[in-house]
Write an enzyme that holds these catalytic residues in place. Structure first.
Site, PDB file in Angstrom:
ATOM      1  N   ARG A 150      -7.914  -1.029  -0.463  1.00  0.00           N
ATOM      2  CA  ARG A 150      -6.945  -0.681   0.573  1.00  0.00           C
ATOM      3  C   ARG A 150      -6.377  -1.963   1.182  1.00  0.00           C
ATOM      4  NH1 ARG A 150     -11.589   2.432   1.184  1.00  0.00           N
ATOM      5  NH2 ARG A 150     -11.302   4.683   0.902  1.00  0.00           N
ATOM      6  N   LYS A 174     -14.393   1.764   4.571  1.00  0.00           N
ATOM      7  CA  LYS A 174     -14.469   2.666   5.721  1.00  0.00           C
ATOM      8  C   LYS A 174     -15.916   2.894   6.134  1.00  0.00           C
ATOM      9  CE  LYS A 174     -10.192   5.276   4.927  1.00  0.00           C
ATOM     10  NZ  LYS A 174      -9.614   6.609   4.684  1.00  0.00           N
ATOM     11  N   HIS A 246      -0.336   1.957  -0.714  1.00  0.00           N
ATOM     12  CA  HIS A 246      -1.235   2.840  -1.455  1.00  0.00           C
ATOM     13  C   HIS A 246      -0.755   3.071  -2.885  1.00  0.00           C
ATOM     14  CE1 HIS A 246      -4.534   3.830   1.055  1.00  0.00           C
ATOM     15  NE2 HIS A 246      -4.760   5.000   0.500  1.00  0.00           N
ATOM     16  N   ARG A 249      -2.817   1.058  -5.087  1.00  0.00           N
ATOM     17  CA  ARG A 249      -4.144   1.686  -5.211  1.00  0.00           C
ATOM     18  C   ARG A 249      -4.068   2.857  -6.194  1.00  0.00           C
ATOM     19  NH1 ARG A 249      -9.127   2.140  -2.585  1.00  0.00           N
ATOM     20  NH2 ARG A 249      -9.771   4.229  -1.916  1.00  0.00           N
ATOM     21  N   HIS A 272     -14.517   5.899  -2.871  1.00  0.00           N
ATOM     22  CA  HIS A 272     -14.420   7.289  -2.436  1.00  0.00           C
ATOM     23  C   HIS A 272     -15.810   7.873  -2.209  1.00  0.00           C
ATOM     24  CE1 HIS A 272     -10.145   8.038  -4.254  1.00  0.00           C
ATOM     25  NE2 HIS A 272     -10.102   7.532  -3.048  1.00  0.00           N
ATOM     26  N   TYR A 281      -6.340  12.011  -9.418  1.00  0.00           N
ATOM     27  CA  TYR A 281      -5.713  11.089 -10.367  1.00  0.00           C
ATOM     28  C   TYR A 281      -5.736  11.625 -11.792  1.00  0.00           C
ATOM     29  CZ  TYR A 281      -5.762   7.812  -6.515  1.00  0.00           C
ATOM     30  OH  TYR A 281      -5.541   7.228  -5.295  1.00  0.00           O
TER      31      TYR A 281
END
Length: 300
Positions: A150, A174, A246, A249, A272, A281
């Protein structure tokens, strides 16, 4: 409005910071959405959180739709307020959660946008590497495409997080979750050029700054700064439209899957928490393969 309302928000923000370990960016969104609901309470002359009923939630939803909020925004606000009242119930500050029955509108199913390999080549070609800032910008673009990290993660990389010998970078994701991501020779060469021939010039005597990517003043390059750099790159390329961070990404994940990478590995590289976040994806990859087939097969 009752002072207990503001105190409840303060307690909830502390809970997000300490127990949930949310990022400041996420906490600001929670704070904004809850404050927005407090304004609605004032408009409806609701003085206490205990007095909020399901009927009021319905009115609030109607207000959001009348103000033309996107479904995704409405869903985020409802999810935020549901969590807020759930916390209040847990702390016995209210007796029930009026948002528990509120249905979150389903968002539009949009496939992630990504760049084709020729488009990525055009982006890299748009990077000039003769200047100090040009070397930095090339290194940023190469690293984002090579790792799929990110932009916020990229802006927080420190020199100590980078292992040039092993070609890996330690990323702080995160919730302060960490992961190591490898990068290839193109990113390695661009980083080497930037560190040896540009970064020391950007420091401007501020040798204590340990961030990898610096702005022209020698300070930390922010996520907003990286977005501006990417937008300028696309303006100088042959591509049309706007780039959003993004997309790199999404491109990273799509190209890996299209070339045979397994989904679990891509999940780990992207950071993730759930495989379902990565599975989107596969739909992109299927569409990518279909378009390639239709374009190149002689009897398509």
């Amino acid at each position: 409005m009752d002072q207990n309302v503001n105190n409840s928000l303060h307690l909830f923000i502390e809970y997000l910071q300490i127990e949930k370990n949310y990022t400041q960016y996420t906490i600001e969104h929670y704070h904004h959405d809850i404050r927005e609901f407090f304004m609605f309470m004032s408009e409806q002359a609701i003085m206490n959180l205990e007095d909020v009923k399901y009927f009021d939630v319905r009115l609030f939803l109607t207000k959001l739709y009348n103000e033309k909020f996107a479904r995704r925004s409405v869903a985020r606000k409802i999810s935020c307020l549901r969590s807020f009242f759930k916390f209040l119930v847990r702390e016995r500050l209210v007796s029930d959660n009026p948002f528990a029955l509120a249905s979150i509108p389903k968002g539009e199913k949009k496939l992630p946008e990504f760049f084709y390999e020729k488009e990525m080549s055009a982006l890299f070609h748009a990077c000039e590497t003769e200047t100090i800032l040009g070397k930095r910008n090339k290194a940023i673009l190469e690293l984002l495409y090579a790792t799929g990290m990110r932009v916020s993660e990229c802006s927080h990389i420190r020199m100590k997080d980078l292992d040039m010998y092993l070609s890996t970078v330690l990323v702080h994701g995160k919730g302060n979750k960490q992961r190591y991501i490898p990068f290839g020779s193109y990113a390695h060469d661009a980083l080497e050029d930037y560190i040896q021939n540009a970064r020391k010039n950007l420091l401007s005597g501020n040798s204590a700054n340990d961030y990898l990517f610096l702005n022209f003043r020698g300070g930390q390059l922010t996520a907003r700064g990286i977005r501006l750099i990417l937008n300028k790159l696309i303006e100088h390329s042959s591509l049309t439209g706007k780039i959003h961070p993004h997309m790199l990404r999404h491109t990273f994940a799509t190209h890996l899957l299209a070339n045979g990478a397994d989904m679990r590995t891509v999940q780990e590289l992207l950071g993730h928490a759930f495989l379902s976040s990565t599975q989107v994806y596969t739909h992109v990859t299927n569409e990518y393969l279909r378009k390639t087939y239709m374009t190149h097969h002689p009897r398509a």
